[in-house]
Write an enzyme that holds these catalytic residues in place. Structure first.
Site, PDB file in Angstrom:
ATOM      1  N   CYS A  15       0.899  -0.944  -0.070  1.00 23.63           N
ATOM      2  CA  CYS A  15      -0.077   0.024   0.172  1.00 23.63           C
ATOM      3  C   CYS A  15       0.953   1.210  -0.005  1.00 23.63           C
ATOM      4  O   CYS A  15       0.474   1.830  -1.043  1.00 23.63           O
ATOM      5  CB  CYS A  15      -0.361   0.013   1.115  1.00 23.63           C
ATOM      6  SG  CYS A  15      -2.651  -1.354   1.112  1.00 23.63           S
TER       7      CYS A  15
HETATM    8  N1  NAD Z   1      -2.420  -5.904   1.707  1.00 19.79           N
HETATM    9  C1  NAD Z   1      -3.305  -5.772   2.527  1.00 19.79           C
HETATM   10  O1  NAD Z   1      -3.108  -5.155   3.698  1.00 19.79           O
HETATM   11  C2  NAD Z   1      -4.590  -4.560   1.827  1.00 19.79           C
HETATM   12  C3  NAD Z   1      -5.008  -3.209   2.430  1.00 19.79           C
HETATM   13  C4  NAD Z   1      -5.788  -2.567   1.326  1.00 19.79           C
HETATM   14  C5  NAD Z   1      -6.492  -2.645   0.181  1.00 19.79           C
HETATM   15  N2  NAD Z   1      -5.163  -3.704  -0.749  1.00 19.79           N
HETATM   16  C6  NAD Z   1      -5.713  -3.816  -2.109  1.00 19.79           C
HETATM   17  O2  NAD Z   1      -6.913  -4.659  -2.152  1.00 19.79           O
HETATM   18  C7  NAD Z   1      -6.033  -5.187  -3.231  1.00 19.79           C
HETATM   19  C8  NAD Z   1      -5.943  -6.398  -3.269  1.00 19.79           C
HETATM   20  O3  NAD Z   1      -3.982  -6.721  -2.355  1.00 19.79           O
HETATM   21  P1  NAD Z   1      -3.909  -7.775  -1.521  1.00 19.79           P
HETATM   22  O4  NAD Z   1      -3.491  -7.652  -0.782  1.00 19.79           O
HETATM   23  O5  NAD Z   1      -4.892  -8.973  -0.735  1.00 19.79           O
HETATM   24  O6  NAD Z   1      -2.874  -8.705  -2.914  1.00 19.79           O
HETATM   25  P2  NAD Z   1      -2.402 -10.205  -2.716  1.00 19.79           P
HETATM   26  O7  NAD Z   1      -1.591 -10.552  -3.562  1.00 19.79           O
HETATM   27  O8  NAD Z   1      -2.157 -10.733  -1.464  1.00 19.79           O
HETATM   28  O9  NAD Z   1      -3.570 -11.567  -3.401  1.00 19.79           O
HETATM   29  C9  NAD Z   1      -4.554 -10.666  -4.736  1.00 19.79           C
HETATM   30  C10 NAD Z   1      -5.126 -12.766  -5.225  1.00 19.79           C
HETATM   31  O10 NAD Z   1      -4.916 -12.250  -6.528  1.00 19.79           O
HETATM   32  C11 NAD Z   1      -4.682 -13.663  -7.100  1.00 19.79           C
HETATM   33  N3  NAD Z   1      -5.294 -12.972  -8.553  1.00 19.79           N
HETATM   34  C12 NAD Z   1      -4.355 -12.199  -9.403  1.00 19.79           C
HETATM   35  N4  NAD Z   1      -4.491 -11.435 -10.084  1.00 19.79           N
HETATM   36  C13 NAD Z   1      -5.674 -12.207 -10.097  1.00 19.79           C
HETATM   37  C14 NAD Z   1      -6.622 -12.818 -11.205  1.00 19.79           C
HETATM   38  N5  NAD Z   1      -6.572 -12.343 -12.914  1.00 19.79           N
HETATM   39  N6  NAD Z   1      -8.049 -13.643 -10.864  1.00 19.79           N
HETATM   40  C15 NAD Z   1      -8.003 -14.673 -10.338  1.00 19.79           C
HETATM   41  N7  NAD Z   1      -6.824 -14.023  -8.936  1.00 19.79           N
HETATM   42  C16 NAD Z   1      -5.958 -13.799  -9.748  1.00 19.79           C
HETATM   43  C17 NAD Z   1      -3.546 -13.336  -6.659  1.00 19.79           C
HETATM   44  O11 NAD Z   1      -3.103 -15.287  -6.949  1.00 19.79           O
HETATM   45  C18 NAD Z   1      -3.271 -13.449  -5.557  1.00 19.79           C
HETATM   46  O12 NAD Z   1      -3.891 -14.810  -4.411  1.00 19.79           O
HETATM   47  C19 NAD Z   1      -4.566  -4.504  -3.643  1.00 19.79           C
HETATM   48  O13 NAD Z   1      -5.686  -3.517  -5.006  1.00 19.79           O
HETATM   49  C20 NAD Z   1      -4.272  -3.850  -2.470  1.00 19.79           C
HETATM   50  O14 NAD Z   1      -3.226  -2.192  -2.576  1.00 19.79           O
HETATM   51  C21 NAD Z   1      -4.654  -4.090   0.296  1.00 19.79           C
END
Ligand code: NAD
Length: 401
Positions: A257
């Site tokens: 983030c």
């Molecule tokens: N991690 C955090 O603390 C957090 C907090 C707030 C917002 N976010 C936002 O949320 C979003 C996701 O972040 P995250 O931390 O969960 O990411 P992550 O990497 O933990 O998880 C993402 C998942 O999506 C999967 N993926 C990728 N492409 C895909 C597709 N086309 N179809 C299906 N699955 C797919 C990946 O294999 C992975 O398991 C991002 O935009 C991030 O900025 C994250």
């Protein structure tokens, strides 16, 4: 209602866990290994217990899949895929595009599509909706909404239930349905007037942190040059009951983030001819901290790290999680190696990273603490080398910022 959650990472699995208490949830992810792991009841993220995943599977409420066809018939589809930066630090909507392809190709009846992935204002209206329509072989009028995620992995006091959640639909109907969906597991919903406001608010929240962290990182350098303690000065400033918020210095910012979201805001600002000077400069200051720390360590050790065994403690980007994305440790290690140091690292929470494994906390010439998990003993850190530099402010008796 049947719910599909696209992406089963930190955000998607957390939402799946909460939503599957009330609805049938299909967790779609492109990572086949992860699908196998989740379907055998093993959680891969902090804060979501494997036992909970198993319970939901046994109750028929949750299953993971990598087959697009399994999202067919869903009433609500939540997008929770990565939104990283390109190598030249510009927004990369490639994962969003792929998620839209899965949705467009597989939904055959109208659904509510909610984006939880962080992106710049206009993403829902100008990218997600057109992309889903482009990939759909038939014309379907879906409803679209945004609800930016605020999960803080590893945190126990704030969760999906008690953290205020912003939301906005592209239409009134979309807003109403979004409220209905989240109100089943979130107590505090806050509607804003447009998806763009919700998208911008999420980016500004993290930009606020990025800029303040950069400010305190710069102040740590000023305090050192003045020969005063940055920590004592911050504690003193923090006695003011209003108008001050304490941030702590560090080796830099990590995670998905703080280093990533502000460039999304800067990119859209500059596209519209608006300045993003604070954001750009804050990024530079935070990135330079690793080099500053290595310079301090070298200066304390005769200006030469050639052949010295340096142990870096903590390669996760923050304490008590195994997440190494954008970790400041990577730059610290790079700069140490550039000066000829033989670097190993200790982090039993992470275990293995970049083909290397965690090494024992002992026997170094120099120890540099970048991230301190609660499980790592302070005394063992101090005993691990004759010289210990702590960037966290948590190891009493070590040299530090
Ligand atoms: N991690 C955090 O603390 C957090 C907090 C707030 C917002 N976010 C936002 O949320 C979003 C996701 O972040 P995250 O931390 O969960 O990411 P992550 O990497 O933990 O998880 C993402 C998942 O999506 C999967 N993926 C990728 N492409 C895909 C597709 N086309 N179809 C299906 N699955 C797919 C990946 O294999 C992975 O398991 C991002 O935009 C991030 O900025 C994250």
């Amino acid at each position: 209602m049947k719910i599909a959650i696209i992406g089963q990472g930190y955000v998607g699995l957390t939402i799946s866990a909460f939503a599957s208490e009330h609805f049938d949830v299909v967790g779609f992810d492109s990572n086949e290994t992860l699908i196998g792991q989740l379907n055998s009841g093993v959680s891969h993220i902090e804060g979501i217990e494997s036992s909970l995943i198993s319970q939901r599977i046994d109750a028929g409420r949750y299953r993971a899949t990598n087959k697009g066809i399994d999202i067919q018939g869903c009433d609500v589809v939540v997008i929770a895929v990565p939104t990283p930066l390109t190598p030249d630090r510009k927004p990369d909507l490639g994962f969003i595009e792929a998620a839209c392809k899965t949705i467009g190709e597989n939904l055959t009846k109208p659904a509510l599509v909610i984006n939880e992935s962080t992106s710049f204002p206009g993403t829902l209206r100008n990218y997600i909706k057109p992309a889903i329509e482009k990939y759909s072989p038939i014309t379907i009028e879906h409803l679209y909404a945004i609800s930016p995620e605020r999960v803080d992995p590893g945190r126990t006091d704030f969760n999906q239930k008690n953290t205020a959640r912003l939301f906005a639909g592209l239409t009134e109907e979309a807003s109403l349905l979004t409220k209905k969906f989240y109100s089943t597991f979130c107590d505090n919903l806050f509607e804003v007037s447009s998806p763009e406001v919700a998208e911008a608010a999420k980016l500004f929240e993290n930009t606020f942190r990025q800029v303040n962290i950069a400010l305190v990182n710069e102040f740590a350098q000023i305090a050192h040059s003045l020969g005063i303690s940055v920590y004592e000065t911050l504690d003193a400033a923090n006695t003011k009951p209003y108008g001050f918020m304490k941030f702590s210095p560090s080796a830099g910012v990590g995670g998905h983030c703080i280093p990533v979201d502000p460039p999304y805001l800067a990119a859209v600002a500059e596209e519209h001819g608006a300045p993003a000077t604070f954001i750009r400069r804050a990024n530079e200051v935070n990135l330079q901290m690793s080099e500053y720390i290595v310079r301090r360590v070298a200066a304390d050790n005769g200006g030469n790290l050639q052949g010295k065994h340096v142990l870096v403690v903590g390669v996760a980007y923050k304490p008590n999680v195994a997440d190494v994305r954008e970790t400041a440790s990577e730059l610290v290690i790079k700069h140490l190696r550039n000066l000829g140091a033989a670097v190993s690292w200790h982090d039993d929470v992470v275990g293995t990273w970049k083909g290397e494994s965690s090494t024992p906390l002992q026997g170094a010439d120099i120890t540099v603490v970048v991230t301190k998990h609660d499980s790592v003993d302070e005394k063992k850190i101090l005993a691990s080398a004759p010289y210990v530099f702590d960037t966290t402010g948590k190891v009493r008796g070590a040299k530090g910022l």
